[in-house]
Enzyme design. Structure first.
Site, short mmCIF file in Angstrom:
data_model
loop_
_atom_site.label_atom_id
_atom_site.label_comp_id
_atom_site.label_asym_id
_atom_site.label_seq_id
_atom_site.Cartn_x
_atom_site.Cartn_y
_atom_site.Cartn_z
N TYR A 142 0.77 -1.58 0.12
CA TYR A 142 -0.13 -0.25 0.05
C TYR A 142 0.78 1.56 -0.16
CZ TYR A 142 -4.46 -2.25 0.66
OH TYR A 142 -5.89 -3.10 0.84
N LYS A 191 3.11 -14.72 3.38
CA LYS A 191 3.33 -15.71 2.36
C LYS A 191 4.84 -16.57 1.74
CE LYS A 191 2.01 -18.29 -1.46
NZ LYS A 191 0.91 -19.42 -0.93
N ASP A 223 -2.97 -18.32 1.94
CA ASP A 223 -3.91 -18.61 1.28
C ASP A 223 -4.76 -19.75 2.13
OD1 ASP A 223 -1.57 -20.20 1.61
OD2 ASP A 223 -1.67 -21.26 -1.00
N ASP A 247 -5.83 -6.56 4.84
CA ASP A 247 -7.31 -5.77 3.58
C ASP A 247 -8.44 -6.42 3.55
OD1 ASP A 247 -8.97 -4.37 2.24
OD2 ASP A 247 -8.03 -4.39 0.92
N ASP A 251 -11.87 -8.11 5.11
CA ASP A 251 -13.20 -9.01 4.69
C ASP A 251 -14.14 -10.03 4.93
OD1 ASP A 251 -13.48 -6.36 3.75
OD2 ASP A 251 -14.62 -5.95 2.11
C1 IPM Z 1 -10.25 -0.83 4.57
C2 IPM Z 1 -10.79 -0.70 2.95
C3 IPM Z 1 -10.22 0.32 2.57
C4 IPM Z 1 -8.18 -0.92 2.37
C5 IPM Z 1 -9.49 1.60 0.89
C6 IPM Z 1 -11.40 2.01 1.52
C7 IPM Z 1 -7.67 2.27 0.90
O1 IPM Z 1 -10.68 -1.16 1.95
O2 IPM Z 1 -10.36 -0.53 5.26
O3 IPM Z 1 -10.01 -2.52 4.80
O4 IPM Z 1 -7.91 -1.06 1.32
O5 IPM Z 1 -7.58 -0.32 3.24
MG MG Z 2 -10.87 -3.26 3.45
#
Ligand code: IPM
Ligand code: MG
Length: 356
Positions: A142, A191, A223, A247, A251
């Site tokens: 990032y 990884k 993975d 990230d 999710d």
């Molecule tokens: C998160 C989001 C951000 C990230 C985006 C919006 C840049 O997906 O906070 O997880 O990838 O960190």
């Molecule tokens: Mg995210």
């Protein structure tokens, strides 16, 4: 106590959910005798519209001067055509970097009243889901150099992923200390069979672990980790991982609990000032319709009370109010189930305030 909170309402459903979280904070202030002052800090698409950039200096200064920052969500299709360097997300990354927020904590906990929303097989869900993803937030790919160039007659894009030991060490310490207060197990995700950054990650985390002999350390390839999160999430207590893996896994982790709309997060560096936000996005498709679930943001405000302001009783009051509202059957659209009372964003906020 008096606290100044920088407020980034952002885009899409951001303003609606943040308004409800501020209402809950006001209820806490009234009950416990605190004074919270809010300072607006425009960021994201709305800041691009008003100032031409996703994070104006004035907003950054407001955040740096505040005791903590509350954020809704940024971004939306309206700004998809912005150049990469001026997208709404750039504002968020710049804010994380400028505030030095290297640790992002995202709890994945299944609410018992919402177990029906869990997409996993009932026998897997029955083992319970209660773990935390600790994501390194201001390093890795990032924050490496990004470039796109014409090479040998075609476009070639490059993103640099790098980690220095100190960047790994400081977030590892946070993960081990968190595990000490929980079930004393850290799973470090990397990884290392492919990436040098991951081999350094694994060596460094293993070094840090020596300072925490009471905590068990396991290593897992990313993975495999993504598969284990759906196969048996009950095996995890604290997951620590680098920025991009965190990230993605966070999710996934949030969705196995039932609804991404319920999950808060904290981002912290040195000191007590943090950035608190729900982990979901700006949901432009339902923006302005009073349909968003404000609970993720309200629980983020509870994390702010607990971790930045050291107000444990106040944080408990918010979390208990959320539990109670769910027990009483109130549901926003994303967590609606048969027999539930469907409410909008404002009514959900009001019901939670009543129970503070
Ligand atoms: C998160 C989001 C951000 C990230 C985006 C919006 C840049 O997906 O906070 O997880 O990838 O960190
Ligand atoms: Mg995210």
């Amino acid at each position: 106590m008096e606290k100044t909170i920088a407020v980034i309402k952002g885009d899409g459903i951001g303003p609606e959910i943040v308004t409800e979280a501020m209402g809950v904070l006001d209820a806490v202030a009234a009950k416990f005798g605190h004074a919270f002052t809010y300072k607006d800090a425009p960021m994201g698409g709305c800041a691009i519209d008003a100032f031409g950039v996703p994070l104006p200096d004035s907003s950054l200064e407001t955040c740096l001067a505040a005791d903590s920052v509350l954020l809704g969500a940024v971004g939306g299709p309206k700004w998809d055509s912005q150049p990469a360097s001026n997208r709404p997300e750039r504002g968020l990354l710049k804010l994380r970097g400028s505030m030095g927020l290297y640790t992002n904590v995202r709890p994945a906990r299944m609410f018992s009243d919402l177990s029906a929303a869990c997409p996993l097989r009932p026998d897997i869900a029955a083992r319970g889901i209660d773990f935390v993803v600790v994501r390194e937030l201001i390093g890795g790919v990032y924050f490496g150099d990004h470039s796109t160039a014409q090479v040998d007659g075609e476009q070639k894009a490059t993103d640099i992923m790098s980690y220095a030991e100190h960047e790994i060490r400081r977030v590892a310490h946070v993960a081990f200390q968190m595990a000490q207060k929980r079930r004393k197990r850290v799973t470090s995700v990397d990884k290392a069979n492919v990436l040098d950054t991951s081999r350094l990650w694994r060596r460094t985390v293993t070094e840090v672990a020596k300072e925490y002999p009471d905590v068990e350390l396991l290593h897992m390839y990313v993975d495999n980790a993504s598969m284990q999160i759906v196969r048996d999430p009950s095996q995890f207590d604290v997951i620590v991982t680098e920025n991009l893996f965190g990230d993605i896994l966070s999710d996934e982790a949030s969705q196995v609990t039932g609804s991404i709309g319920m999950i808060p997060s904290s981002s912290m560096g040195e000191g007590t000032r943090g950035l608190y936000e729900p982990i979901h996005g700006s949901a432009p498709d339902i923006a302005g319709q009073d349909k968003a679930n404000p609970i993720g943001t309200i629980l983020a405000a509870a994390m702010m009370l607990r971790y930045s302001f050291n107000m444990a009783a106040e944080a408990d009051a918010v979390e208990n109010a959320v539990d109670q509202v769910l027990k009483d059957g109130f549901r926003c659209g994303d967590i609606m189930q048969s027999g539930g009372k469907l409410v909008g964003c404002r009514e959900m906020g009001a019901e939670i305030r009543k129970r503070i």
